[in-house]
Scaffold this motif. Structure first.
Motif, mmCIF file in Angstrom:
data_model
loop_
_atom_site.group_PDB
_atom_site.id
_atom_site.type_symbol
_atom_site.label_atom_id
_atom_site.label_comp_id
_atom_site.label_asym_id
_atom_site.label_seq_id
_atom_site.Cartn_x
_atom_site.Cartn_y
_atom_site.Cartn_z
ATOM 1 N N GLU A 104 0.885 -1.152 0.000
ATOM 2 C CA GLU A 104 0.000 0.000 0.000
ATOM 3 C C GLU A 104 0.926 1.206 0.000
ATOM 4 N N GLU A 105 0.760 2.072 -0.984
ATOM 5 C CA GLU A 105 1.640 3.220 -1.139
ATOM 6 C C GLU A 105 0.834 4.496 -1.309
ATOM 7 N N ARG A 106 1.459 5.599 -0.996
ATOM 8 C CA ARG A 106 0.942 6.922 -1.321
ATOM 9 C C ARG A 106 1.988 7.540 -2.245
ATOM 10 N N VAL A 107 1.574 7.842 -3.468
ATOM 11 C CA VAL A 107 2.505 8.314 -4.488
ATOM 12 C C VAL A 107 2.240 9.778 -4.808
ATOM 13 N N THR A 108 3.284 10.585 -4.680
ATOM 14 C CA THR A 108 3.251 11.990 -5.075
ATOM 15 C C THR A 108 3.621 12.051 -6.543
ATOM 16 N N ARG A 109 2.805 12.777 -7.316
ATOM 17 C CA ARG A 109 3.011 12.865 -8.759
ATOM 18 C C ARG A 109 2.676 14.258 -9.250
ATOM 19 N N THR A 110 3.016 14.513 -10.496
ATOM 20 C CA THR A 110 2.561 15.702 -11.188
ATOM 21 C C THR A 110 1.548 15.236 -12.224
ATOM 22 N N PHE A 111 0.284 15.465 -11.933
ATOM 23 C CA PHE A 111 -0.803 15.090 -12.837
ATOM 24 C C PHE A 111 -0.993 16.192 -13.866
ATOM 25 N N PRO A 112 -1.710 15.923 -14.960
ATOM 26 C CA PRO A 112 -1.969 16.993 -15.943
ATOM 27 C C PRO A 112 -2.615 18.227 -15.302
ATOM 28 N N GLU A 113 -3.421 18.011 -14.241
ATOM 29 C CA GLU A 113 -4.103 19.118 -13.563
ATOM 30 C C GLU A 113 -3.215 19.800 -12.528
ATOM 31 N N GLY A 114 -2.055 19.197 -12.224
ATOM 32 C CA GLY A 114 -1.151 19.781 -11.249
ATOM 33 C C GLY A 114 -0.628 18.744 -10.274
ATOM 34 N N PRO A 115 0.222 19.172 -9.318
ATOM 35 C CA PRO A 115 0.811 18.234 -8.368
ATOM 36 C C PRO A 115 -0.226 17.721 -7.369
ATOM 37 N N GLY A 116 -0.012 16.475 -6.936
ATOM 38 C CA GLY A 116 -0.901 15.870 -5.963
ATOM 39 C C GLY A 116 -0.395 14.511 -5.544
ATOM 40 N N GLU A 117 -1.308 13.722 -4.986
ATOM 41 C CA GLU A 117 -0.938 12.381 -4.545
ATOM 42 C C GLU A 117 -2.079 11.427 -4.850
ATOM 43 N N VAL A 118 -1.730 10.136 -4.867
ATOM 44 C CA VAL A 118 -2.704 9.089 -5.148
ATOM 45 C C VAL A 118 -2.349 7.863 -4.311
ATOM 46 N N ASP A 119 -3.384 7.208 -3.788
ATOM 47 C CA ASP A 119 -3.173 5.945 -3.080
ATOM 48 C C ASP A 119 -3.091 4.837 -4.111
ATOM 49 N N VAL A 120 -2.135 3.927 -3.910
ATOM 50 C CA VAL A 120 -1.902 2.840 -4.856
ATOM 51 C C VAL A 120 -1.780 1.533 -4.078
#
Length: 126
Positions: A85-101
């Motif tokens: 179970e991870e929390r990934v910080t990314r740069t999405f097309p809409e801007g920076p954020g995070e997603v649970d994976v």
């Protein structure tokens, strides 16, 4: 250390090493933990990449994200399967954020042979 503990540690080793390489955005180190004939899925069964070359191409692009970082929340090992179970910080097309994976890895002979990824909904930083 019991043999079960040793076995569990050796099964999770390639997963931990590829996570370190992912966070370093080092595609060569990352790829050494993937089998040549590995398969990479969106959970449960949508094939996204087959073979090391396709997985490498996906990650060369991903590793260009300046804020990319996968934080391990919890890891479980059962047999030759590692579930992170991870929390990934990314740069999405809409801007920076995070997603649970939820990442599920099948390990054979010290390499990742199959992986499935279940993504949550991205949360943008405001």
């Amino acid at each position: 250390m019991t043999s079960d503990t040793h076995c569990s540690a050796s099964i999770e080793f390639p997963v931990q090493q590829q996570l370190h390489a992912y966070n370093a955005r080092d595609v060569d180190s990352f790829m050494q933990w993937w089998a040549n004939d590995c398969e990479y899925y969106e959970f449960p069964a949508r094939l996204l990449a087959r073979g090391a070359a396709e997985i490498r191409r996906r990650h060369i692009a991903r590793f260009k994200e300046p804020n990319l970082f996968g934080r391990l929340i919890h890891r479980t090992v059962v047999g030759n399967i590692v579930v992170d179970e991870e929390r990934v910080t990314r740069t999405f097309p809409e801007g920076p954020g995070e997603v649970d994976v939820l990442a599920i890895y099948e390990i054979t002979d010290g390499k990742i042979t199959k992986a499935w990824f279940k993504m949550g909904s991205p949360r943008l930083f405001n």
